[in-house]
Design an enzyme around this catalytic site. Structure first.
Site: not given
Ligand code: XLS
Ligand code: CA
Ligand code: CA
Length: 437
Positions: A102, A105
């Protein structure tokens, strides 16, 4: 450059099923060929940035438990750079081909949107350099549109158009960066796109806004020439009580309604499937049957816990069935197996990250081998083919061709009398499956 994972001196290697070494692959042999492709090409493993490098073991009852050397720099940008170096050290020592992230991140949010953009651009430049040096590629990027308080009532579905605009600006930048890093895909996961109560929600308007937002993202992707595949990631709830991208079928209906079905595929996550009251395999099968199986977030939940535990996948039966669906659907094109999974709160050592990924990669390698053998045997496929054989000729073929109306079907039934039934043979088929695990 400091070494962040000194416990793992050299890259993890394949040592075969007899190996007693914990930090070795027993089944994942990246160069081994199966059905014409190497294991690495089939499985396209990715490490996720958020849990693996940003997760510290916090839960609603307590803060993080994990201390990481790359978190030591006090300056947030220095910390972000250290973390990126640690991440690429981890990817190369583990031997994965891909990563996912993300926007926030990899880089901290700034005081303004412009500063946030600059932070992301600067860390992405470092990531680009490290990608070039290591050959590790970006499976997909995404934007975090759920953590900041401004997104508490949604991003694209927020009652405020200004927050829609903010979200669009973040996605715009994340698309640019994903393009810059040669991303094979881009994920939309709407953790706050839904509602906590219908008492304050205009559902129709929110859905229309989500449709518009995604269409605008497609327009921008085309404008900048980003070639990555777009994915929607279904999840029924958590953090929001109800999320609009509930499961594969509701995402499919949504994409069709808003004319987006040719532009998107699904990123199916195992634990989200179970939260929706389905199996992981059901979601994969639904996506495959509708031509929208794109990528997978490989993890698992816990039978006794009804929330998103994001554990590493270790169940060989599940991995076998998943790979069986994926192989039958023609394998991954742009997608892969992204470990959207986190080590447990007590697994505090950096080396635990290796144990977790090694186990999951071995589990999917076994799943791949089992699924390939099962496919080659054609035992399940032949059974299914026979079960539906009535549709290949005669009455069935005529119905499928649209040649018989209700009156004709009634006349047929009166003439031929009570139809024969056939056993579904579930227990026999379950026994067959077990022979391949
Ligand atoms: C959350 C999601 C998230 C997505 C990406 O539950 O899994 O991490 O994979 O935003
Ligand atoms: Ca996910
Ligand atoms: Ca999850």
């Amino acid at each position: 450059m400091p070494e962040y994972f000194p416990e793992v001196g050299a890259p993890i290697t394949y040592e075969g099923p007899k190996s007693q070494k914990a930090l070795a692959f027993k089944h994942y042999n990246p160069r081994k060929k199966i059905l014409g492709k190497t294991m690495a090409e089939h499985l396209r493993f990715a490490v996720c940035y958020w849990h693996t490098f940003k997760g510290a073991g916090g839960d609603p009852f307590g803060p993080g438990t994990m201390l990481r050397k790359y978190n030591e720099p006090a300056n947030p940008m220095a910390q972000a750079e250290a973390t990126m170096h640690a991440a690429f050290e981890f990817f190369t020592k583990l031997g994965v081909g891909f990563w996912c992230f993300h926007d926030h991140d990899i880089a901290p949010e700034g005081a303004t949107l412009a500063e946030s953009h600059r932070n992301i651009e600067s860390i992405a430049a470092l990531a680009k350099k490290l990608q070039r040096q290591t050959g590790v590629k970006l499976l997909w990027g995404t934007s975090n549109l759920f953590a900041h308080r401004r997104f508490m009532a949604g991003a694209a579905t927020n009652p405020s158009p200004e927050i829609y605009a903010y979200a669009a600006s973040k996605v715009k930048k994340a698309l640019e960066v994903s393009k810059e890093l040669g991303g094979a895909g881009y994920v939309f996961w709407g953790g706050r796109e839904g509602y906590d109560t219908l008492l304050n929600t205009n559902m129709k308007r929110e859905l229309d806004h989500l449709g518009r937002f995604l269409a605008q993202a497609v327009d921008y992707k085309e404008k900048i020439g980003f070639k990555g595949q777009f994915y929607i990631e279904p999840k029924p709830k958590e953090p929001t009580k109800h999320q609009y991208d509930f499961d594969a079928a509701s995402c499919h209906a949504f994409l069709q309604k808003y004319g987006l079905v040719d532009q998107f595929k699904l990123n199916v996550e195992a634990n989200h499937a179970t939260l929706a009251g389905h199996t992981f395999i059901h979601e994969l099968e639904y996506a495959a049957a509708n031509g929208i199986l794109g990528s997978v977030d490989a993890n698992r939940g816990d039978l006794l816990l009804g929330w998103d535990t994001d554990q590493f996948p270790t169940d060989i039966r599940e991995c076998t069935l998943a790979m069986y669906v994926i192989l039958r659907a023609g394998g991954f094109k742009t997608g892969g197996l992204n470990f959207d999974a986190k080590v447990r709160r007590q697994s505090v050592d950096p080396v635990d990250l290796f144990h977790a990924h090694i186990g999951a990669m071995d589990a999917f390698a076994r799943g791949l081998e089992n699924a390939a053998r099962l496919l080659a045997s054609r035992k399940l496929e032949n059974f299914i083919q026979k079960r539906y054989a009535g549709w290949d000729t005669g009455l069935g073929a005529q119905i499928e061709a649209g040649k018989l109306d209700f009156e004709a079907l009634e006349a047929y039934t009166i003439k031929h009398g009570e139809p024969k039934v056939q056993s579904g043979r579930q227990e026999m088929l379950e026994n067959i499956l077990n022979e391949y695990l």
